[in-house]
Design a protein around this motif. Structure first.
Motif, PDB file in Angstrom:
ATOM      1  N   GLY A 244     115.604   4.376  55.719  1.00 40.53           N
ATOM      2  CA  GLY A 244     114.795   5.583  55.839  1.00 40.53           C
ATOM      3  C   GLY A 244     113.695   5.591  54.811  1.00 40.53           C
ATOM      4  O   GLY A 244     113.402   4.579  54.166  1.00 40.53           O
ATOM      5  N   THR A 245     113.049   6.750  54.633  1.00 41.27           N
ATOM      6  CA  THR A 245     111.964   6.896  53.671  1.00 41.27           C
ATOM      7  C   THR A 245     112.193   8.114  52.788  1.00 41.27           C
ATOM      8  O   THR A 245     112.885   9.055  53.170  1.00 41.27           O
ATOM      9  CB  THR A 245     110.596   7.045  54.374  1.00 41.27           C
ATOM     10  OG1 THR A 245     110.638   8.184  55.253  1.00 41.27           O
ATOM     11  CG2 THR A 245     110.256   5.802  55.176  1.00 41.27           C
ATOM     12  N   MET A 246     111.578   8.077  51.614  1.00 43.89           N
ATOM     13  CA  MET A 246     111.638   9.172  50.641  1.00 43.89           C
ATOM     14  C   MET A 246     110.205   9.469  50.208  1.00 43.89           C
ATOM     15  O   MET A 246     109.563   8.640  49.574  1.00 43.89           O
ATOM     16  CB  MET A 246     112.497   8.761  49.445  1.00 43.89           C
ATOM     17  CG  MET A 246     112.554   9.747  48.301  1.00 43.89           C
ATOM     18  SD  MET A 246     113.511   9.052  46.906  1.00 43.89           S
ATOM     19  CE  MET A 246     113.510  10.430  45.753  1.00 43.89           C
ATOM     20  N   ASP A 247     109.677  10.639  50.585  1.00 46.75           N
ATOM     21  CA  ASP A 247     108.317  11.053  50.237  1.00 46.75           C
ATOM     22  C   ASP A 247     108.366  12.050  49.086  1.00 46.75           C
ATOM     23  O   ASP A 247     109.194  12.966  49.090  1.00 46.75           O
ATOM     24  CB  ASP A 247     107.611  11.696  51.432  1.00 46.75           C
ATOM     25  CG  ASP A 247     107.335  10.696  52.533  1.00 46.75           C
ATOM     26  OD1 ASP A 247     107.307   9.488  52.239  1.00 46.75           O
ATOM     27  OD2 ASP A 247     107.162  11.112  53.698  1.00 46.75           O
ATOM     28  N   ILE A 248     107.457  11.882  48.123  1.00 46.68           N
ATOM     29  CA  ILE A 248     107.419  12.740  46.935  1.00 46.68           C
ATOM     30  C   ILE A 248     106.002  13.279  46.776  1.00 46.68           C
ATOM     31  O   ILE A 248     105.046  12.504  46.676  1.00 46.68           O
ATOM     32  CB  ILE A 248     107.835  11.962  45.672  1.00 46.68           C
ATOM     33  CG1 ILE A 248     109.215  11.339  45.874  1.00 46.68           C
ATOM     34  CG2 ILE A 248     107.829  12.866  44.449  1.00 46.68           C
ATOM     35  CD1 ILE A 248     109.552  10.288  44.843  1.00 46.68           C
ATOM     36  N   ILE A 249     105.860  14.611  46.770  1.00 49.18           N
ATOM     37  CA  ILE A 249     104.559  15.237  46.589  1.00 49.18           C
ATOM     38  C   ILE A 249     104.691  16.379  45.585  1.00 49.18           C
ATOM     39  O   ILE A 249     105.786  16.866  45.316  1.00 49.18           O
ATOM     40  CB  ILE A 249     103.979  15.776  47.917  1.00 49.18           C
ATOM     41  CG1 ILE A 249     104.942  16.787  48.544  1.00 49.18           C
ATOM     42  CG2 ILE A 249     103.673  14.653  48.883  1.00 49.18           C
ATOM     43  CD1 ILE A 249     104.408  17.440  49.807  1.00 49.18           C
ATOM     44  N   HIS A 250     103.558  16.801  45.019  1.00 48.86           N
ATOM     45  CA  HIS A 250     103.507  17.947  44.115  1.00 48.86           C
ATOM     46  C   HIS A 250     102.834  19.116  44.826  1.00 48.86           C
ATOM     47  O   HIS A 250     101.796  18.942  45.471  1.00 48.86           O
ATOM     48  CB  HIS A 250     102.730  17.602  42.844  1.00 48.86           C
ATOM     49  CG  HIS A 250     103.502  16.782  41.873  1.00 48.86           C
ATOM     50  ND1 HIS A 250     103.853  15.467  42.124  1.00 48.86           N
ATOM     51  CD2 HIS A 250     104.008  17.075  40.641  1.00 48.86           C
ATOM     52  CE1 HIS A 250     104.526  14.982  41.086  1.00 48.86           C
ATOM     53  NE2 HIS A 250     104.630  15.944  40.184  1.00 48.86           N
ATOM     54  N   VAL A 251     103.441  20.286  44.735  1.00 48.49           N
ATOM     55  CA  VAL A 251     102.907  21.494  45.363  1.00 48.49           C
ATOM     56  C   VAL A 251     102.502  22.477  44.272  1.00 48.49           C
ATOM     57  O   VAL A 251     103.233  22.666  43.300  1.00 48.49           O
ATOM     58  CB  VAL A 251     103.958  22.131  46.297  1.00 48.49           C
ATOM     59  CG1 VAL A 251     103.421  23.416  46.907  1.00 48.49           C
ATOM     60  CG2 VAL A 251     104.351  21.162  47.398  1.00 48.49           C
ATOM     61  N   ASN A 252     101.365  23.094  44.457  1.00 46.63           N
ATOM     62  CA  ASN A 252     100.843  24.031  43.470  1.00 46.63           C
ATOM     63  C   ASN A 252     101.512  25.394  43.648  1.00 46.63           C
ATOM     64  O   ASN A 252     100.900  26.384  44.022  1.00 46.63           O
ATOM     65  CB  ASN A 252      99.332  24.142  43.622  1.00 46.63           C
ATOM     66  CG  ASN A 252      98.706  24.921  42.478  1.00 46.63           C
ATOM     67  OD1 ASN A 252      99.342  25.167  41.467  1.00 46.63           O
ATOM     68  ND2 ASN A 252      97.455  25.310  42.649  1.00 46.63           N
ATOM     69  N   ALA A 253     102.810  25.437  43.408  1.00 46.82           N
ATOM     70  CA  ALA A 253     103.586  26.669  43.510  1.00 46.82           C
ATOM     71  C   ALA A 253     104.762  26.551  42.551  1.00 46.82           C
ATOM     72  O   ALA A 253     105.184  25.445  42.201  1.00 46.82           O
ATOM     73  CB  ALA A 253     104.067  26.899  44.939  1.00 46.82           C
ATOM     74  N   ASP A 262     104.383  23.628  38.460  1.00 48.73           N
ATOM     75  CA  ASP A 262     104.299  23.116  39.822  1.00 48.73           C
ATOM     76  C   ASP A 262     105.678  22.713  40.329  1.00 48.73           C
ATOM     77  O   ASP A 262     106.648  22.647  39.566  1.00 48.73           O
ATOM     78  CB  ASP A 262     103.353  21.914  39.883  1.00 48.73           C
ATOM     79  CG  ASP A 262     101.891  22.322  39.760  1.00 48.73           C
ATOM     80  OD1 ASP A 262     101.620  23.538  39.777  1.00 48.73           O
ATOM     81  OD2 ASP A 262     101.034  21.428  39.636  1.00 48.73           O
ATOM     82  N   THR A 263     105.748  22.425  41.616  1.00 49.79           N
ATOM     83  CA  THR A 263     107.006  22.053  42.264  1.00 49.79           C
ATOM     84  C   THR A 263     106.889  20.657  42.852  1.00 49.79           C
ATOM     85  O   THR A 263     105.871  20.316  43.460  1.00 49.79           O
ATOM     86  CB  THR A 263     107.367  23.051  43.380  1.00 49.79           C
ATOM     87  OG1 THR A 263     107.510  24.350  42.802  1.00 49.79           O
ATOM     88  CG2 THR A 263     108.648  22.657  44.087  1.00 49.79           C
ATOM     89  N   ILE A 264     107.918  19.851  42.665  1.00 50.35           N
ATOM     90  CA  ILE A 264     108.002  18.535  43.295  1.00 50.35           C
ATOM     91  C   ILE A 264     108.840  18.677  44.558  1.00 50.35           C
ATOM     92  O   ILE A 264     109.982  19.130  44.503  1.00 50.35           O
ATOM     93  CB  ILE A 264     108.639  17.502  42.350  1.00 50.35           C
ATOM     94  CG1 ILE A 264     107.850  17.403  41.035  1.00 50.35           C
ATOM     95  CG2 ILE A 264     108.714  16.125  43.019  1.00 50.35           C
ATOM     96  CD1 ILE A 264     108.513  16.513  39.994  1.00 50.35           C
ATOM     97  N   VAL A 265     108.257  18.327  45.693  1.00 46.97           N
ATOM     98  CA  VAL A 265     108.957  18.392  46.984  1.00 46.97           C
ATOM     99  C   VAL A 265     109.304  16.966  47.408  1.00 46.97           C
ATOM    100  O   VAL A 265     108.422  16.117  47.539  1.00 46.97           O
ATOM    101  CB  VAL A 265     108.104  19.079  48.056  1.00 46.97           C
ATOM    102  CG1 VAL A 265     108.864  19.145  49.384  1.00 46.97           C
ATOM    103  CG2 VAL A 265     107.707  20.477  47.607  1.00 46.97           C
ATOM    104  N   VAL A 266     110.580  16.720  47.611  1.00 50.37           N
ATOM    105  CA  VAL A 266     111.063  15.412  48.055  1.00 50.37           C
ATOM    106  C   VAL A 266     111.522  15.539  49.501  1.00 50.37           C
ATOM    107  O   VAL A 266     112.342  16.409  49.818  1.00 50.37           O
ATOM    108  CB  VAL A 266     112.224  14.915  47.173  1.00 50.37           C
ATOM    109  CG1 VAL A 266     112.754  13.575  47.677  1.00 50.37           C
ATOM    110  CG2 VAL A 266     111.776  14.774  45.720  1.00 50.37           C
ATOM    111  N   THR A 267     110.973  14.718  50.370  1.00 53.64           N
ATOM    112  CA  THR A 267     111.332  14.733  51.792  1.00 53.64           C
ATOM    113  C   THR A 267     112.008  13.420  52.153  1.00 53.64           C
ATOM    114  O   THR A 267     111.429  12.346  51.967  1.00 53.64           O
ATOM    115  CB  THR A 267     110.096  14.940  52.676  1.00 53.64           C
ATOM    116  OG1 THR A 267     109.432  16.151  52.298  1.00 53.64           O
ATOM    117  CG2 THR A 267     110.492  15.025  54.147  1.00 53.64           C
TER     118      THR A 267
END
Length: 403
Positions: A244-253, A262-267
């Motif tokens: 599978g895959t693991m995506d990591i982004i930063h959200v301005n919330a 900020d918040t790190i969202v891992v999908t």
């Protein structure tokens, strides 16, 4: 609609506070000043705001355009989340299902709640750096490898010791005897070779507990053996997580309990697949999953995400089994590492605030052999790509008969 699209209206460099047009530094400076427009500094701002009408219109015009929620490429129709092509396709197929996942949409909308949140997060963060870790089927190697897990032990130096698994005493290799039942070899001679009834005694590399080699081999998993006595990990622990895959982004919330952070969202995305030996039903299909987890972008939160990257490449995040919440069998389930799947709601709803969560999940990672000292040691090399998302193409006018 999406305040996170533009840079700060004052400095044009930093991201603004969530839901505002100024970053924290510019807002602090403006609040201490004469309360003129924060951009031009001369005109009076709109009532209740920090920008005059002219500067607000110019700032709004600097917003990058959102992308279509279905194809995530084209520009959507004005006030909508679908481009004309995807909207026409959705109308022709069915108005009763989500245009992205085919689930049940929100009332009066074309997206379900989960897909809507995905679209919002995608548009607010697609200009930031996004890291993707891919776990391919070639990397899911279950070949037994005992290199470095233990070393042989000189049985002659052991006295009255027993194997903790079979409870038999460690015995010396069988000596060849003559007709009078006397050893054919002297004590100073080399030890005799092992025959079929003798067992090799080994000592584990980390905890130094000793076992018959034949007794310890059945508990080896990939490149790791967990000691049956103290449960310590010897070697590198790996699991049975599907590709599978693991995506990591930063959200301005900000998450509850972490204001101004900020918040790190891992999908995680694990597609459907076939079960392998070690799963409940080898050879049968399993249902995949898509999960989101949330972490504060603090030093401790970022450290936990780095540890989760290592755990993901070692196939320790998920497994295949029966869901404890839905009762569905043969599906992808969480392993022993807990995640916050909701940004709010408290510990009872798997969300924040939860002051001790980061320390608890760090301990859970350490229990499967992923510790802070691992951060300076490269894990099993994953396929990692870090790319800034490209902006959408300019909008095109839809045909008048479909407006």
């Amino acid at each position: 609609m999406f305040c996170g699209f533009a840079t700060c209206a004052g400095c044009n460099t930093r991201q603004p506070n969530y839901g505002h047009d100024l970053c924290e530094i510019c807002f602090t400076a403006w609040s201490k000043g004469p309360k003129n427009c924060a951009k031009c500094g001369t005109a009076r701002p709109n009532p209740g705001y920090d920008l005059c009408e002219g500067c607000y219109v110019a700032w709004k015009a600097s917003f990058p355009s959102p992308c279509c929620s279905s194809c995530e490429v084209n520009h959507p129709n004005a006030g909508r989340d679908l481009c004309q092509e995807c909207f026409t396709k959705w109308v022709s197929e069915s108005r009763l299902s989500c245009s992205r996942c085919k689930g049940k949409p929100n009332k009066g909308r074309n997206l379900c709640e989960k897909c809507y949140r995905h679209w919002v997060n995608f548009n607010e963060t697609r200009y930031l750096r996004k890291t993707t870790i891919e776990l391919t089927s070639e990397m899911c190697d279950d070949t037994l490898d005992t290199t470095g897990l233990w070393k042989p032990v000189d049985v002659s130096k052991l006295t009255n010791d027993k194997c903790p698994v079979c409870l038999d005493e460690f015995s010396l290799p069988t000596q060849p005897m003559d007709a009078d039942s006397k050893p054919l070899l002297s004590a100073a001679a080399a030890p005799p070779p092992l025959d079929e009834t003798d067992q090799v005694v080994v000592q584990l590399s980390n905890c130094t507990h000793k076992f018959h080699q034949d007794c310890i081999i059945p508990v080896v998993r990939g490149r790791c053996v967990q000691c049956p006595v103290c449960l310590s990990c010897n070697g590198v622990m790996t699991g049975l997580q599907p590709p599978g895959t693991m995506d990591i982004i930063h959200v301005n919330a900000s998450l509850p309990g972490y204001p101004g952070t900020d918040t790190i969202v891992v999908t995680y995305i694990i597609p459907d697949g076939m079960q392998i030996p070690g799963h409940p039903s080898p050879g049968l299909p399993f249902s995949g999953t898509e999960r989101e987890a949330y972490f504060p972008a603090t030093a401790e939160g970022a450290r936990v995400v780095e540890l989760l990257k290592i755990a993901f490449t070692r196939r320790l995040i998920f497994s295949v089994g029966t869901s404890a919440t839905t009762g569905q069998s043969d599906c992808v389930i969480w392993n022993s590492i807990h995640h916050k799947t909701q940004p709010a709601g408290g510990a009872e709803q798997h969300g924040y605030p939860d002051p001790t969560y980061l320390s608890r999940v760090t301990e859970e990672l350490a229990a499967v052999g992923v510790t802070i000292k691992e951060l300076n040691i490269p894990a099993t090399p994953p396929t990692v790509t870090t790319t800034p998302s490209a902006p959408c193409p300019p909008p095109t006018a839809p045909p008048p008969d479909l407006l």
